[in-house]
Design an enzyme around this catalytic site. Structure first.
Site, PDB file in Angstrom:
ATOM      1  N   CYS A   1      13.269   2.522  -8.945  1.00 31.28           N
ATOM      2  CA  CYS A   1      11.821   2.476  -8.708  1.00 31.28           C
ATOM      3  C   CYS A   1      11.529   3.452  -7.576  1.00 31.28           C
ATOM      4  CB  CYS A   1      11.350   1.066  -8.373  1.00 31.28           C
ATOM      5  SG  CYS A   1      11.924   0.481  -6.773  1.00 31.28           S
TER       6      CYS A   1
ATOM      7  N   CYS B   1       0.828  -1.185   0.000  1.00 28.99           N
ATOM      8  CA  CYS B   1       0.000   0.000   0.000  1.00 28.99           C
ATOM      9  C   CYS B   1       0.876   1.254   0.000  1.00 28.99           C
ATOM     10  CB  CYS B   1      -0.852  -0.154   1.234  1.00 28.99           C
ATOM     11  SG  CYS B   1      -1.789   1.139   1.755  1.00 28.99           S
TER      12      CYS B   1
END
Ligand code: ZN
Length: 485
Positions: free
Chosen positions: A441, A290
């Site tokens: 990333c 999340c």
């Protein structure tokens, strides 16, 4: 036939939440969708073509995960749901016994305060006394925790323990509604304590500013009536599930990701546990967390409120519960389902021959793939400073950004090649093995997975991971002005 794709997997299915297929059984459904979306194949299946353990397949509300169900004829109107881990019946008895209920009294203030509960015939005085007698542990004071704690306190739960060792950060304030801007940098449990006191001073509030681990969990939850899992990582979720089963405490579980949430009750009345549903968590990096994937602010409020509602129903002893069921809610398309979760007789925790007999003896790091495998070649990393230096020196290198397109709007590094992680193996030819390749990333986790994916695919060039990802680069952005878009 319609195949619904859970939010965590949509990136591998061209961002679709529903796919139409002509297939007429689960096996041909899986074949047709992975033929159409080849990137999804290695997510759903391992290298031996076995469905991965963290994926479940439902047809309607029935579990079709076991391969013997895969050849069963399906009708045109059937709906198939692919559901990876992220994370009813007759009215039940209360988890608070008669004697404890009778030992409680409601004073004049309570009668006024809980008037709206007392008006409900299912709750009334007896139910409110049960709520007052209840001792509940909430693991995690983040977004789900904020909603759960707020409603449990408002409803008058007598004893609430909150376990969380984090401090409030500015990014928390947008969805963790118990914390406000002035709480930034304070321990979350301290901020929660203030809010709970403002709601109801007479609640026994126990703040535990500690990280849950296998050595302390028993002591922290033993003797409580109910545990509510509001954590955000697989290690904590499995540890909480296991401890609850071993101490025979019901568990209200919930998880959220982007726009999707799930709620279930485990280990209640001999029902299934989390391991019955998902025997294993996904490999780290395979399904974004999340924190990496983001979540819409009110979702935690919706899902946390359902969690609190289930908790109160267990305490009062009313209604249909989610034990043996998993409620899923997709806030983007406003669809919700209740799926059946079967108890697994082979479950190592609650099945017929148990092998997990204590949390202390179980290696959660290893189980969740968080340990460095000694046979595995470690991934070489560059610190943000080392990476910035290479850029300043114009060193020859290929930079691969494996983030999703919308994430790149937040911060970009010039001259990068953009390859989402699912396409890497297929687009390996775009890399030059003679030149160093740096993978980036958001937080440096998916880039490690990218490097391992390419190694598996046989790429032999030199690969580096940007440690801490783009997040870690933020601090040195300003000292390298002009180098960034
Ligand atoms: Zn189980």
């Amino acid at each position: 036939m319609k195949v619904y794709i859970s939010a965590t997997l949509r990136n591998y299915f061209g961002k679709n939440h529903v796919i139409e297929t002509e297939a007429d059984n689960v096996r041909s459904v899986l074949k047709s969708i992975t033929d159409e979306y080849p990137d999804a194949k290695h997510i759903l299946f391992d290298k031996d073509d076995k469905l991965r353990n963290f994926v479940r397949i439902y047809v309607g509300s029935d579990d079709y995960t076991a391969t013997d169900m895969w050849y069963k004829q399906l009708d045109e109107g059937n709906e198939v749901l692919i559901l990876p881990a992220i994370a009813g019946g007759a009215p039940n008895d209360s988890i608070i016994n008669e004697a404890r209920m009778k030992a409680q009294t409601l004073d004049d203030n309570d009668i006024k305060r809980f008037e709206k509960h007392l008006l409900l015939k299912e709750i009334s005085v007896k139910g409110q006394k049960r709520i007052k007698a209840a001792r509940v542990v909430v693991c995690g004071a983040g977004s789900l925790g904020s909603s759960v704690i707020q409603y449990l306190a408002a409803a008058g739960v007598g004893t609430i323990k909150v376990i969380d060792d984090n401090d409030v950060s500015l990014a928390d304030v947008s969805s963790q509604v118990l914390h406000s801007s002035r709480d930034v940098n304070r321990p979350k449990v301290a901020s929660v304590k203030d809010k709970v006191r403002n709601i109801n001073k007479s609640i026994e509030f126990e703040a535990e500013n500690v990280r849950l681990n296998a050595d302390n969990i028993a002591e922290l939850i033993d003797g409580y009536d109910l545990v509510i899992d509001c954590t955000d990582n697989y290690k904590a979720r499995y540890m909480i599930n296991d401890a609850c089963a071993l101490f025979d405490i019901p568990l209200v579980f919930a998880s959220i990701y982007q726009y999707e949430g799930r709620v279930g009750i485990f280990n209640h009345n001999g029902g299934p546990c989390l391991r019955c549903l998902y025997p294993e968590p996904p490999e780290p990096g395979l399904v974004p967390t999340c924190a990496e994937g983001g979540t819409i602010s009110p979702l935690a409020g919706i899902i946390g409120s359902i969690q609190a509602n289930e908790a109160l129903k267990l305490i009062i002893g009313i209604g249909d519960h989610l034990d043996g069921k998993l409620l899923t809610f997709d806030s983007l398309y406003l669809s919700s389902r209740i799926l059946n979760v079967k108890k697994d007789s082979k479950c190592p925790l609650c099945g017929l021959s148990k092998t997990i007999l204590s949390v202390e003896d179980f290696d959660y790091e290893d189980f969740c793939g968080l340990k460095q495998d000694e046979s595995e070649i470690p991934v070489e990393g560059l610190t943000p400073q080392e990476f910035a230096k290479r850029m300043d020196n114009n060193d020859p290198m290929t930079i691969i950004d494996v983030r999703e397109p919308h994430e790149r709007a937040i911060m970009r590094i010039p001259n990068t090649i953009v390859i989402p992680i699912g396409q890497l193996a297929r687009r390996m030819k775009e890399l030059d093995p003679e030149v160093d390749t740096i993978f980036i990333c958001k937080s440096g986790k998916r880039s490690i997975l990218a490097i391992n994916t390419l190694r598996e695919a046989g790429y032999e060039g030199k690969m580096y991971n940007l440690k801490g990802g783009i997040d870690a680069m933020k601090d040195i952005v300003f000292s390298h002005e002009g180098a960034w878009l």
